[in-house]
Design an enzyme around this catalytic site. Structure first.
Site, PDB file in Angstrom:
ATOM      1  N   PHE A   1     144.934  39.023  26.241  1.00 49.99           N
ATOM      2  CA  PHE A   1     143.692  38.270  26.312  1.00 49.99           C
ATOM      3  C   PHE A   1     143.545  37.797  27.759  1.00 49.99           C
ATOM      4  O   PHE A   1     144.539  37.490  28.416  1.00 49.99           O
ATOM      5  CB  PHE A   1     143.638  37.097  25.335  1.00 49.99           C
ATOM      6  CG  PHE A   1     142.304  36.415  25.421  1.00 49.99           C
ATOM      7  CD1 PHE A   1     141.177  37.021  24.902  1.00 49.99           C
ATOM      8  CD2 PHE A   1     142.153  35.213  26.104  1.00 49.99           C
ATOM      9  CE1 PHE A   1     139.918  36.450  25.059  1.00 49.99           C
ATOM     10  CE2 PHE A   1     140.897  34.631  26.262  1.00 49.99           C
ATOM     11  CZ  PHE A   1     139.776  35.253  25.740  1.00 49.99           C
ATOM     12  N   THR A   2     142.308  37.732  28.222  1.00 48.68           N
ATOM     13  CA  THR A   2     142.029  37.501  29.646  1.00 48.68           C
ATOM     14  C   THR A   2     142.789  36.303  30.236  1.00 48.68           C
ATOM     15  O   THR A   2     143.576  36.460  31.166  1.00 48.68           O
ATOM     16  CB  THR A   2     140.508  37.326  29.853  1.00 48.68           C
ATOM     17  OG1 THR A   2     140.050  36.302  28.971  1.00 48.68           O
ATOM     18  CG2 THR A   2     139.766  38.615  29.563  1.00 48.68           C
TER      19      THR A   2
ATOM     20  N   LYS B   1     137.760  27.293  18.514  1.00 50.59           N
ATOM     21  CA  LYS B   1     137.438  28.334  17.533  1.00 50.59           C
ATOM     22  C   LYS B   1     137.709  27.790  16.124  1.00 50.59           C
ATOM     23  O   LYS B   1     136.914  27.028  15.592  1.00 50.59           O
ATOM     24  CB  LYS B   1     138.248  29.599  17.807  1.00 50.59           C
ATOM     25  CG  LYS B   1     137.729  30.420  18.977  1.00 50.59           C
ATOM     26  CD  LYS B   1     138.181  29.882  20.291  1.00 50.59           C
ATOM     27  CE  LYS B   1     138.041  30.861  21.435  1.00 50.59           C
ATOM     28  NZ  LYS B   1     138.409  30.256  22.724  1.00 50.59           N
TER      29      LYS B   1
ATOM     30  N   ARG C   1     133.134  43.371  26.672  1.00 53.38           N
ATOM     31  CA  ARG C   1     134.590  43.345  26.546  1.00 53.38           C
ATOM     32  C   ARG C   1     135.071  44.763  26.791  1.00 53.38           C
ATOM     33  O   ARG C   1     135.373  45.515  25.874  1.00 53.38           O
ATOM     34  CB  ARG C   1     135.027  42.867  25.158  1.00 53.38           C
ATOM     35  CG  ARG C   1     134.757  41.406  24.876  1.00 53.38           C
ATOM     36  CD  ARG C   1     135.805  40.433  25.377  1.00 53.38           C
ATOM     37  NE  ARG C   1     135.653  39.955  26.731  1.00 53.38           N
ATOM     38  CZ  ARG C   1     136.063  38.751  27.155  1.00 53.38           C
ATOM     39  NH1 ARG C   1     136.602  37.888  26.332  1.00 53.38           N
ATOM     40  NH2 ARG C   1     135.944  38.410  28.414  1.00 53.38           N
TER      41      ARG C   1
ATOM     42  N   ASP D   1     149.500  32.900  19.693  1.00 50.87           N
ATOM     43  CA  ASP D   1     148.183  32.449  20.115  1.00 50.87           C
ATOM     44  C   ASP D   1     147.434  32.278  18.795  1.00 50.87           C
ATOM     45  O   ASP D   1     146.961  33.241  18.199  1.00 50.87           O
ATOM     46  CB  ASP D   1     147.510  33.482  21.018  1.00 50.87           C
ATOM     47  CG  ASP D   1     146.108  33.033  21.421  1.00 50.87           C
ATOM     48  OD1 ASP D   1     145.546  32.150  20.745  1.00 50.87           O
ATOM     49  OD2 ASP D   1     145.572  33.577  22.397  1.00 50.87           O
TER      50      ASP D   1
ATOM     51  N   PHE E   1     134.651  39.096  34.971  1.00 55.15           N
ATOM     52  CA  PHE E   1     133.539  39.214  34.024  1.00 55.15           C
ATOM     53  C   PHE E   1     132.660  37.970  33.976  1.00 55.15           C
ATOM     54  O   PHE E   1     131.486  38.048  33.661  1.00 55.15           O
ATOM     55  CB  PHE E   1     134.066  39.533  32.614  1.00 55.15           C
ATOM     56  CG  PHE E   1     135.106  38.554  32.126  1.00 55.15           C
ATOM     57  CD1 PHE E   1     136.439  38.736  32.465  1.00 55.15           C
ATOM     58  CD2 PHE E   1     134.759  37.467  31.356  1.00 55.15           C
ATOM     59  CE1 PHE E   1     137.400  37.823  32.044  1.00 55.15           C
ATOM     60  CE2 PHE E   1     135.703  36.563  30.924  1.00 55.15           C
ATOM     61  CZ  PHE E   1     137.035  36.744  31.273  1.00 55.15           C
TER      62      PHE E   1
ATOM     63  N   TYR F   1     143.729   4.421  26.947  1.00 53.27           N
ATOM     64  CA  TYR F   1     144.335   5.386  27.859  1.00 53.27           C
ATOM     65  C   TYR F   1     145.604   5.977  27.261  1.00 53.27           C
ATOM     66  O   TYR F   1     145.943   7.129  27.491  1.00 53.27           O
ATOM     67  CB  TYR F   1     144.631   4.742  29.222  1.00 53.27           C
ATOM     68  CG  TYR F   1     145.010   5.784  30.244  1.00 53.27           C
ATOM     69  CD1 TYR F   1     144.037   6.607  30.811  1.00 53.27           C
ATOM     70  CD2 TYR F   1     146.338   5.979  30.618  1.00 53.27           C
ATOM     71  CE1 TYR F   1     144.373   7.592  31.718  1.00 53.27           C
ATOM     72  CE2 TYR F   1     146.683   6.962  31.535  1.00 53.27           C
ATOM     73  CZ  TYR F   1     145.693   7.765  32.082  1.00 53.27           C
ATOM     74  OH  TYR F   1     146.031   8.752  32.982  1.00 53.27           O
TER      75      TYR F   1
END
Ligand code: F0G
Length: 475
Positions: free
Chosen positions: A126-127, A266, A390, A223, A456, A74
């Site tokens: 970015f969303t 990614k 997009r 980011d 979306f 943990y």
């Protein structure tokens, strides 16, 4: 004539996952059930899945081996220390907090740094990033260069920050109202476009000139989701970087920031995971307090020990120069086939995806009838290839409730890492080219269900007219 020498994938296949080929009738039924939204299709009905490069990577044998070494304690798991070492070594930031994925880190940093009334400049939205900034009371301000909004402009670094736009904003609202400048490397919504090192350096210099009343200059938060792809473009395109390793270039890029959010799904070659980095102890300390509430202990942040191990190993693999050269060249391989056939795509082709320019592709469909949504749905019906809208649907509504009608109305064909071969790319190219030849038969869509946020993902559509390509909807 000498034959041009080709290169192939710098890996070989050890396990395979069968994919199902479907009939046209099956796909017509599936898209109807999915409300003409490719997000709502079942994966079993998809032949080549280019919805996203997020969490869809193939892990290496080394990463799978690491999964068996998960220390599922943990607190204080040994995999956490391995992740800490990998992140601080490769990115160069001082502190790291793991999160379940990128938006977990976005949530933490937005809650820690943004106050109601603040402004967050960024090189295109970015969303999820903008959603978290706005939930914390901030207003996102787009400071990307104008070229980024033009799908045909061949600027080599279309993700660059417009220094004039940024400085104007800082002067207008004052540095105290700017918790940080949010810089995406690469810029997903612009087509996977990179930011140059010279631009990063210049943004740093600009931010350093504006000191806040707490005594620190305006911060830069990256980011860093696709930062190695950005490093690759710098290596290929920017003077002075051609002989340098991606590892080196990445370190320099990150040195101009004060921290980053990261979606490990990614670049880090894992199916789940993310983290937040900072060089400031106070920010780190607050993040360790908040992460417990929203994600998990600061030594696991919502991840299993094995997930952290896979990400730690992925971080060393992502900066391999041969791997990244192949990765980006596969995206370019698909892009150049489409360009040669006269299909309108965003140029230059970016690092993670080929973006079809749906406004040019379907120039007879007004943006209010969602040309990109239409094209994504039609591509699936044609061949079982799944892409992602997009455009106007993704951009959503502004604070007054009006649709944003973004300049870029795109369908993203996103290439997962190490998953498909170039034969798959050929199949995709054939389908897009065939659809382009019959584009006039395609009519637009109307939205019949719209959720309040990030619409979306779950909105549903119907063809406005049941004719031409959409004839089958009658039946
Ligand atoms: N930033 C960028 C530039 C992204 O592309 C994403 C995710 C995130 C942040 C959020 O990370 O998904 O791990 O929470 N992009 C995915 C995509 C969803 O398909 O482009 P996450």
């Amino acid at each position: 004539m000498t034959r041009q020498r080709r290169t192939a994938e710098p890996y070989k296949i050890k396990a395979v996952e069968p994919i199902r080929m479907t009939s046209r009738e099956e796909r017509e039924e599936a898209i109807r059930k999915a409300g003409f939204n490719t997000f709502l299709l079942d994966s079993k009905d998809v032949y080549i899945d280019l919805l996203t490069d997020s969490g869809t990577s193939a892990m290496s044998d080394n990463q799978w081996a690491g999964m068996m070494l998960g220390d599922e304690a943990y607190a204080g798991s040994r995999n956490f220390h391995n992740l800490w070492d990998a992140v601080t070594n490769i990115y160069g930031f001082k502190y790291m907090v793991p999160t379940h994925q990128g938006r977990g880190a976005e949530h933490l940093i937005s809650q820690i740094l943004i106050r109601p009334g603040d402004y967050v400049p960024g090189n295109m939205y970015f969303t999820t990033t903008r959603e978290h900034q706005e939930r914390a009371g901030g207003t996102f301000v787009d400071v990307v260069i104008d070229e980024a909004h033009d799908s045909q402009n061949l600027h080599p670094f279309k993700g660059n920050v417009d220094l004039v736009k940024l400085e104007d904003l800082i002067r207008r609202v004052g540095p105290d109202r700017i918790p940080y400048v949010s810089i995406a490397v690469t810029v997903n919504m612009a087509g996977g476009q990179p930011v140059s090192m010279a631009n990063l350096r210049a943004v740093r210099e600009l931010c350093d000139r504006y000191v806040r009343s707490d005594g620190r200059p305006v911060r830069i938060m990256f980011d860093a989701t696709r930062c190695v792809e950005n490093a690759y473009f710098i290596q290929q395109r920017e003077e002075g970087y051609s002989g340098r390793s991606l590892r080196d270039i990445l370190r320099e890029m990150m040195s101009y920031g004060d921290g980053c959010t990261m979606s490990g799904k990614k670049d880090c070659l894992v199916n789940i995971g993310g983290f937040l980095c900072t060089n400031e102890f106070e920010v780190y300390q607050e993040a360790t307090q908040l992460v417990v509430v929203f994600e998990g202990m600061p030594s696991y942040g919502g991840l299993a020990g094995r997930d952290m191990e896979a990400m730690a190993r992925g971080i060393y693999e992502m900066v391999d120069d041969d791997y990244m050269a192949f990765r980006v060249s596969q995206v370019q391989y698909l892009g150049s086939q489409l360009i040669e056939a006269g299909v309108p795509v965003v140029r230059p082709v970016g690092g993670h995806a080929v973006f079809l320019d749906a406004r040019a592709f379907l120039d007879h469909i007004p943006q209010s009838e969602y040309p990109a949504q239409t094209l994504a749905a039609a591509l699936y019906v044609d061949s079982g290839v799944r892409g992602m809208e997009r455009g106007n649907v993704s951009a959503g509504r502004d604070k007054e409730g009006k649709e944003r009608f973004p300049k870029l109305e795109l369908v993203r064909l996103t290439i997962p890492r190490r998953v498909y071969t170039n034969n798959h790319m050929d199949v995709v190219a054939d389908s897009v080219i065939a659809l382009h030849a019959q584009r006039e038969t395609l009519g637009g869509l109307k939205m019949v269900y719209e959720p309040p946020q990030l619409r979306f993902f779950t909105s549903r559509f119907e063809p406005i007219r049941r004719e031409g390509f959409w004839e089958f909807v009658k039946g």
